[in-house]
Enzyme design. Sequence first.
Site, PDB file in Angstrom:
ATOM      1  N   ARG A  51     -14.504 -10.400  -2.021  1.00 22.05           N
ATOM      2  CA  ARG A  51     -13.062 -10.319  -1.741  1.00 22.05           C
ATOM      3  C   ARG A  51     -12.604  -8.925  -2.117  1.00 22.05           C
ATOM      4  O   ARG A  51     -13.348  -8.149  -2.722  1.00 22.05           O
ATOM      5  CB  ARG A  51     -12.256 -11.398  -2.445  1.00 22.05           C
ATOM      6  N   GLY A  52     -11.345  -8.610  -1.768  1.00 24.27           N
ATOM      7  CA  GLY A  52     -10.817  -7.278  -2.032  1.00 24.27           C
ATOM      8  C   GLY A  52     -10.897  -6.463  -0.752  1.00 24.27           C
ATOM      9  O   GLY A  52     -11.892  -6.536  -0.008  1.00 24.27           O
ATOM     10  N   ALA A  53      -9.864  -5.648  -0.512  1.00 26.03           N
ATOM     11  CA  ALA A  53      -9.686  -4.968   0.777  1.00 26.03           C
ATOM     12  C   ALA A  53     -10.956  -4.255   1.259  1.00 26.03           C
ATOM     13  O   ALA A  53     -11.445  -4.506   2.368  1.00 26.03           O
ATOM     14  CB  ALA A  53      -8.518  -3.992   0.666  1.00 26.03           C
ATOM     15  N   ARG A  92     -10.188 -13.526   7.457  1.00 25.17           N
ATOM     16  CA  ARG A  92      -9.048 -13.183   6.591  1.00 25.17           C
ATOM     17  C   ARG A  92      -8.059 -12.374   7.424  1.00 25.17           C
ATOM     18  O   ARG A  92      -8.343 -11.232   7.777  1.00 25.17           O
ATOM     19  CB  ARG A  92      -9.488 -12.321   5.391  1.00 25.17           C
ATOM     20  N   GLN A 191      -7.292 -12.925 -10.375  1.00 27.12           N
ATOM     21  CA  GLN A 191      -8.225 -11.801 -10.222  1.00 27.12           C
ATOM     22  C   GLN A 191      -8.036 -10.743 -11.308  1.00 27.12           C
ATOM     23  O   GLN A 191      -8.967 -10.007 -11.604  1.00 27.12           O
ATOM     24  CB  GLN A 191      -8.054 -11.146  -8.840  1.00 27.12           C
ATOM     25  N   ASP A 232      -3.700  -4.174   0.968  1.00 29.43           N
ATOM     26  CA  ASP A 232      -4.534  -4.821   1.989  1.00 29.43           C
ATOM     27  C   ASP A 232      -4.194  -4.321   3.390  1.00 29.43           C
ATOM     28  O   ASP A 232      -5.030  -4.366   4.287  1.00 29.43           O
ATOM     29  CB  ASP A 232      -4.395  -6.340   1.897  1.00 29.43           C
ATOM     30  N   ASN A 242       0.060  -6.507  -0.167  1.00 24.05           N
ATOM     31  CA  ASN A 242      -0.937  -6.578  -1.244  1.00 24.05           C
ATOM     32  C   ASN A 242      -0.836  -7.974  -1.852  1.00 24.05           C
ATOM     33  O   ASN A 242       0.000  -8.782  -1.455  1.00 24.05           O
ATOM     34  CB  ASN A 242      -0.674  -5.466  -2.278  1.00 24.05           C
ATOM     35  N   LYS A 243      -1.681  -8.240  -2.814  1.00 31.23           N
ATOM     36  CA  LYS A 243      -1.746  -9.564  -3.463  1.00 31.23           C
ATOM     37  C   LYS A 243      -0.369 -10.098  -3.826  1.00 31.23           C
ATOM     38  O   LYS A 243       0.502  -9.348  -4.277  1.00 31.23           O
ATOM     39  CB  LYS A 243      -2.604  -9.421  -4.733  1.00 31.23           C
TER      40      LYS A 243
END
Lengths: 349, 349
Positions: A51-53, A92, A191, A232, A242-243
């Site tokens: 996970r993560g951009a 995603r 996270q 993101d 973003n998150k």
Amino acid sequence: MVVNGKSYRTVWMEGSSVLMIEQNLLPFRFSVFEAKDYRQTCLVIKTMITRGAGAIGAAAGFAMAQAFLEAGRHAKPEEFVLNAKTEIEATRPTARNLFYAVERVYAAGKESAAKAVEEAQALADKDAADSQAIGEFGNELIASGCRIQTHCNAGWLAFVDYGTALSPVYKAHESGKGIFVYVDETRPRSQGARLTAWELNNAGVPHVIVPDTAGAWLMSQGKTDMMIVGADRIAANGDTANKIGTFEKAIVAKTFGIPFYVAAPTSTFDPACKTGADIVIEERSDEEVLYQTGPDEYGNLVRVRVASPGSHALNPAFDVTPADYITGIITEKGIIRPEKNEITKLIAR
Amino acid sequence: MVVNGKSYRTVWMEGSSVLMIEQNLLPFRFSVFEAKDYRQTCLVIKTMITRGAGAIGAAAGFAMAQAFLEAGRHAKPEEFVLNAKTEIEATRPTARNLFYAVERVYAAGKESAAKAVEEAQALADKDAADSQAIGEFGNELIASGCRIQTHCNAGWLAFVDYGTALSPVYKAHESGKGIFVYVDETRPRSQGARLTAWELNNAGVPHVIVPDTAGAWLMSQGKTDMMIVGADRIAANGDTANKIGTFEKAIVAKTFGIPFYVAAPTSTFDPACKTGADIVIEERSDEEVLYQTGPDEYGNLVRVRVASPGSHALNPAFDVTPADYITGIITEKGIIRPEKNEITKLIAR
């Protein structure tokens, strides 16, 4: 990044397999997961094993390369590859890097499967190099003794290496600035408490975890000097997805006059999105809010319910922070203000 | 409030015992805990078996009454009672109601232990009556179809009955207004996801749990019409201490022009505190952030670690929302603006 004395990237390719650090088990187990075909890699992205951009982007690029490698074994290889592309893109919806990488590898693969693998590898290398450059530019903003707050995980686990929001943190720490990091827990998937805290611990950076509820308290007490987060997707006007929780922190930071920086490679910019309103926000299962998994006193990973039985939850995975809440965007090409002209010039460079 | 067909208060006295609903086990187990002497009642308050502004106040009043009942068995009864008073006051430093109740029962107990019990009982009855009146005043603010957001638990579990922030919600629901409630999870102890959701479920009020990170997203989407929260202490100028995260939501609500109400009985006002800066904020163990307890798939309550091993956390239990973020304060005597003159007049009434 070095873990247990060995150097790792977050995601990489060996032969026709994609390998990655199993992020759902971190910080409690450190292990490597092998995805043997593009479908397995899709599952890896969907279930957030990676996970993560940036890591999503690299994994998606590798998945597209895997599809080209597999295509030869199918009656209609072109159709197979096109279906694979659609499947990968559906994993995603919010991450810009995913679509960027898939397009690039798809274009290269038209020549040959080997070219697709080469392009996916080049994109992963570029991600690591960009992150490193972001660290150098970002470090210039960090004063000695600076107390930096961050949200979610935009560290090396979220990219191929180094990270974005945490890359300047690592550089500042290595250059002996005596920094301190406030790590937002970042519910529901935590996270911050799980991955960012683990990364900082692993690298020896002094830090403390902060519940998401304590942001205004922290900032009103003058404890935070600056905030750096990842991204993101960034729209043409600078609005940044973003998150979930990023927007809330940006509002609070603005209230207390605390500089709020976004760190992201230019591959995160999406000129096709005019403003944040055009960004699709992924909603995930409410089980992520209602349950939590962690080790019990014997070290066994146990999933427990943390909310009242019979109640449901909302679970938007991202939010959009409008450009006017953002002090600057730290990219691999330099630091810019989140304005349309600056973004257009930056992308053209 | 009716649970499983039987009517309960949150905390009550029978003979020399204080009984209360075991809130650490909710929403997974419903049981009653008996504290046989004042020291056990202190432990109950400290470990949050009973928690919430009003319930703490009632429990502390009962504990003070218990101390008078026990004092006769000691060589120096006056010294015993005075030591008990100090111990009770040390359990939770932020809750105004605790100090208010202890003072009142201490004064009454100078006449006789029976008078102390009577006063403690009268305070508990007054708490329930005040909550009911708050519900009626607050209900006048709630339009048909209103979507109300709340933080933490200021329901009947936080008071002797009815609650404060949730009392208007119950009244509006009972009067058929078709309301909907957004319940902030409220980390680290998740009183929203655990207690408020459980209360609303028990009362049949439509609701959904919202991660603390999703507040700005929710409000920016126009989903919240108004916010109502409780209070643990209100300074003479209207600055309000409440559960950590309240201030952050108030900032976000103000950004989006959403009315932000505090609901509290006048016993929560502390004229001795000039402003919020005089309010002592309790810091609790970081284990509340690093671990979570809930039932596993077999229904056994298991405590799991939810943060990276080796990292620590901050855990301020409350924050202070400045008066200018508060639209109004709903009390048992009516609704006032959070201003010094209005507060002084209200207390004098």
